[in-house]
Scaffold this motif. Structure first.
Motif, mmCIF file in Angstrom:
data_model
loop_
_atom_site.group_PDB
_atom_site.id
_atom_site.type_symbol
_atom_site.label_atom_id
_atom_site.label_comp_id
_atom_site.label_asym_id
_atom_site.label_seq_id
_atom_site.Cartn_x
_atom_site.Cartn_y
_atom_site.Cartn_z
ATOM 1 N N TYR A 103 0.807 -1.231 0.000
ATOM 2 C CA TYR A 103 0.000 0.000 0.000
ATOM 3 C C TYR A 103 0.844 1.288 0.000
ATOM 4 O O TYR A 103 0.340 2.360 -0.308
ATOM 5 N N MET A 104 2.134 1.206 0.401
ATOM 6 C CA MET A 104 2.940 2.431 0.506
ATOM 7 C C MET A 104 3.732 2.605 -0.782
ATOM 8 O O MET A 104 4.578 1.768 -1.117
ATOM 9 N N ARG A 105 3.418 3.662 -1.524
ATOM 10 C CA ARG A 105 4.070 3.824 -2.826
ATOM 11 C C ARG A 105 4.480 5.275 -3.026
ATOM 12 O O ARG A 105 3.778 6.184 -2.589
ATOM 13 N N THR A 106 5.624 5.464 -3.684
ATOM 14 C CA THR A 106 6.025 6.831 -4.033
ATOM 15 C C THR A 106 5.796 7.060 -5.526
ATOM 16 O O THR A 106 5.756 6.111 -6.317
ATOM 17 N N ASP A 107 5.643 8.330 -5.889
ATOM 18 C CA ASP A 107 5.330 8.672 -7.279
ATOM 19 C C ASP A 107 6.605 9.008 -8.055
ATOM 20 O O ASP A 107 7.713 8.784 -7.571
ATOM 21 N N GLU A 108 6.446 9.591 -9.234
ATOM 22 C CA GLU A 108 7.614 9.845 -10.092
ATOM 23 C C GLU A 108 8.559 10.886 -9.483
ATOM 24 O O GLU A 108 9.720 10.950 -9.855
ATOM 25 N N LYS A 109 8.058 11.666 -8.522
ATOM 26 C CA LYS A 109 8.957 12.620 -7.851
ATOM 27 C C LYS A 109 9.484 12.062 -6.530
ATOM 28 O O LYS A 109 9.999 12.815 -5.687
ATOM 29 N N ALA A 110 9.277 10.769 -6.317
ATOM 30 C CA ALA A 110 9.667 10.095 -5.067
ATOM 31 C C ALA A 110 8.918 10.648 -3.852
ATOM 32 O O ALA A 110 9.375 10.550 -2.718
ATOM 33 N N GLU A 111 7.742 11.232 -4.115
ATOM 34 C CA GLU A 111 6.882 11.716 -3.025
ATOM 35 C C GLU A 111 5.813 10.662 -2.764
ATOM 36 O O GLU A 111 5.461 9.905 -3.672
ATOM 37 N N PRO A 112 5.261 10.619 -1.537
ATOM 38 C CA PRO A 112 4.192 9.650 -1.274
ATOM 39 C C PRO A 112 3.015 9.844 -2.231
ATOM 40 O O PRO A 112 2.572 10.975 -2.442
ATOM 41 N N ASP A 113 2.551 8.750 -2.821
ATOM 42 C CA ASP A 113 1.420 8.785 -3.753
ATOM 43 C C ASP A 113 0.134 8.667 -2.932
ATOM 44 O O ASP A 113 -0.411 7.577 -2.734
ATOM 45 N N MET A 114 -0.327 9.806 -2.417
ATOM 46 C CA MET A 114 -1.403 9.790 -1.415
ATOM 47 C C MET A 114 -2.701 9.117 -1.892
ATOM 48 O O MET A 114 -3.281 8.339 -1.139
ATOM 49 N N PRO A 115 -3.173 9.384 -3.120
ATOM 50 C CA PRO A 115 -4.425 8.695 -3.520
ATOM 51 C C PRO A 115 -4.272 7.174 -3.508
ATOM 52 O O PRO A 115 -5.132 6.460 -2.990
ATOM 53 N N PHE A 116 -3.149 6.680 -4.037
ATOM 54 C CA PHE A 116 -2.901 5.230 -4.055
ATOM 55 C C PHE A 116 -2.840 4.677 -2.630
ATOM 56 O O PHE A 116 -3.456 3.670 -2.298
ATOM 57 N N ILE A 117 -2.066 5.380 -1.785
ATOM 58 C CA ILE A 117 -1.871 4.904 -0.407
ATOM 59 C C ILE A 117 -3.204 4.874 0.328
ATOM 60 O O ILE A 117 -3.545 3.896 1.001
ATOM 61 N N THR A 118 -3.993 5.953 0.168
ATOM 62 C CA THR A 118 -5.266 6.037 0.878
ATOM 63 C C THR A 118 -6.193 4.903 0.463
ATOM 64 O O THR A 118 -6.738 4.183 1.314
ATOM 65 N N ASP A 119 -6.359 4.715 -0.839
ATOM 66 C CA ASP A 119 -7.254 3.641 -1.312
ATOM 67 C C ASP A 119 -6.805 2.291 -0.784
ATOM 68 O O ASP A 119 -7.621 1.483 -0.333
ATOM 69 N N ASN A 120 -5.501 2.054 -0.849
ATOM 70 C CA ASN A 120 -5.007 0.716 -0.519
ATOM 71 C C ASN A 120 -4.963 0.435 0.975
ATOM 72 O O ASN A 120 -5.259 -0.676 1.396
ATOM 73 N N ILE A 121 -4.640 1.434 1.771
ATOM 74 C CA ILE A 121 -4.621 1.160 3.221
ATOM 75 C C ILE A 121 -6.054 0.923 3.698
ATOM 76 O O ILE A 121 -6.310 0.021 4.516
ATOM 77 N N ILE A 122 -6.976 1.688 3.147
ATOM 78 C CA ILE A 122 -8.370 1.500 3.567
ATOM 79 C C ILE A 122 -8.854 0.099 3.166
ATOM 80 O O ILE A 122 -9.508 -0.598 3.944
ATOM 81 N N ALA A 123 -8.463 -0.345 1.973
ATOM 82 C CA ALA A 123 -8.853 -1.691 1.528
ATOM 83 C C ALA A 123 -8.227 -2.758 2.434
ATOM 84 O O ALA A 123 -8.898 -3.723 2.822
ATOM 85 N N HIS A 124 -6.973 -2.563 2.806
ATOM 86 C CA HIS A 124 -6.316 -3.548 3.683
ATOM 87 C C HIS A 124 -6.974 -3.590 5.060
ATOM 88 O O HIS A 124 -7.169 -4.668 5.628
#
Ligand code: ADP
Ligand code: ASP
Ligand code: MG
Length: 436
Positions: A145-166
């Protein structure tokens, strides 16, 4: 829901893991972020450095020493044969994995995989122990669920969706245990949030689940008003604003990862810094409230390089600074401090990877001087211009030291001073004497 993070020392032995289990088992549903057991990430860095240098035999010895340590922890931590067997199997698999890197090319990808193993083990150990204690828990895989984007910043939409699903997959759990520090990058490879990154994991998760509070549990009773490693008699600060805490973290207060305040500030989730060894201590609360008329704390950031560009041309003429900044941008190198005059501009960086290339590019624009081994001293507090004496007190305290740069007015909550590292300890102590 609260998010609690426990650092390396807090889970540094079987006994400490048991203490943390007691602390988190209070009937409230929570997410618990764990670091690797203390010393582990440093050992893993050493192992990957040896592998990079093709010193495979020494690497194998280090891997073996670390394995023995973990084998002993299993024996001390767990009682039931079934869970002990499970933990030993995990240790075997992890150390077989580490051993598989010997005799191979070791690059960044391999290094990041090696560094990830500490948090993977500590979180599994905690889950085994909680299970043995009959506490309902779930292990959440940060690499999913923890992913960084092309700027090596946290990819908040991805992280939010995935942590909630987990979280939704384990409605029965009272305690969710997850790994700090580790993530995947945009290429889908194992990566991390830089050293000390478990704090960042906690604040990212706190923002993602809109936590009521983020608690960072460590080995000291909150943010102190100066660096306790260099100054005696420092005191914990009961309250900091997000901005003060962010400045202190960015400018070297090791208790917090440099950028971990950002997600909490953005989501307006309060952060508490608490002491695992002294759980009743008040600690530090970080939130949106601003305290007027005080200097809160002092911190120092090491290994800074100062670059001065002196130009015969009209330095501050239209477009010049744009050109200069453009060069740093081309090399993805952030600038920390900046001061300007009619004939020159001085700035500092802490990422020296591309220093030579940057200096070559700047050479076209004037005489370039580079000073290495500098330290930024950050004084955080209420530096609105009405507090006339504060800036004055900083220069007064440091009047006998050779100050290289001063930056004031960039924000209302900090003054930064650049000095040679040889004067760091003295400067921190002089400022403590002046303000506290
Ligand atoms: P953890 O392993 O729990 O993440 P860290 O070692 O990263 O712990 O951070 C805690 C340490 O930060 C303290 O033991 C202390 O030495 C150091 N530190 C540096 N500056 C400060 C400060 N201003 N206030 C408190 N601790 C500080
Ligand atoms: N284990 C990692 C480190 O030592 C992350 C952390 O502890 O925050 O840097
Ligand atoms: Mg830390």
């Amino acid at each position: 829901m609260k998010v609690l993070k426990f650092g390396g020392t807090s889970v540094g032995s079987a006994m400490r893991i048991k203490e943390v289990a007691k602390l988190i088992n209070d009937g409230e549903k929570k997410i618990v972020v764990l670091s690797a057991m203390s010393g582990t990430t440093n050992s893993l860095v050493e192992i990957s450095d040896l592998l990079k240098r093709k010193q495979d035999k020494q690497a194998a010895e280090k891997i073996d020493t670390l394995k023995q340590k973990y084998t002993a922890v299993v024996e001390e931590l767990l009682n039931t044969e079934a869970l002990k067997a499970k933990a030993h199997t995990l240790v075997e698999a992890t150390f077989d994995h580490l051993a598989s890197f010997t005799g191979q090319e070791c690059g960044l990808k391999e290094e990041n995989d090696i560094l990830a193993q500490g948090e993977l083990i500590s979180t599994n150990f905690m889950c085994y122990y909680l299970t043995e204690q009959g506490i309902k828990n779930a292990w959440l895989p940060a690499l999913d669920y923890m992913r960084t984007d092309e700027k090596a910043e946290p990819d908040m939409p991805f992280i939010t969706d995935n942590i909630i699903a987990h979280l939704a997959q384990h409605p029965e759990a009272d305690i969710y245990i997850t790994q700090g520090f580790i993530c995947k990058n945009i290429a889908g490879e194992i990566d991390n949030l830089q050293r000390g990154g478990s704090d960042y994991t906690a604040t990212i998760l706190g923002a993602a689940v809109e936590a009521e509070e983020i608690q960072i549990w460590t080995d000291i009773d909150g943010m102190h008003n100066n660096d306790p490693r260099f100054v005696e008699g420092t005191k914990p600060i009961a309250h900091l604003s997000y901005d003060e805490a962010a400045e202190l973290a960015y400018f070297g207060a090791k208790i917090l990862h440099p950028t971990c305040v950002r997600p909490a500030k953005k989501a307006q989730v309060p952060v508490k810094l608490l002491n695992t060894m002294e759980p009743k201590a008040e600690g530090t609360t970080i939130n949106g409230d601003v305290e007027k008329g005080r200097v809160a704390a002092i911190a120092a950031k090491d290994d800074i390089t100062a670059i001065k560009i002196k130009s015969g041309r009209m330095l501050l003429a239209h477009g010049f600074l744009h050109k200069v900044f453009g060069i740093f941008d081309d090399y993805h190198t952030p600038i920390d401090m900046i001061t300007t005059s009619e004939v020159g501009v001085s700035l500092t960086i802490d990422d020296h990877k591309n220093l030579d290339a940057i200096v070559s590019a700047l050479d076209l624009w004037g005489d370039v001087t580079v000073d290495k081994n500098q330290v930024i001293i950050c004084i955080a507090g209420d530096f609105t211009p009405e507090n006339i004496c504060f800036a004055n007190k900083v220069t007064e305290a440091l009047k006998h030291l050779p100050v290289r740069m001063i930056s004031y007015g960039g924000s209302n909550y900090n003054i930064s001073v650049l000095i040679d590292k040889e004067y760091k300890k003295e400067a921190l102590n002089l400022l403590s004497k002046m303000f506290f």
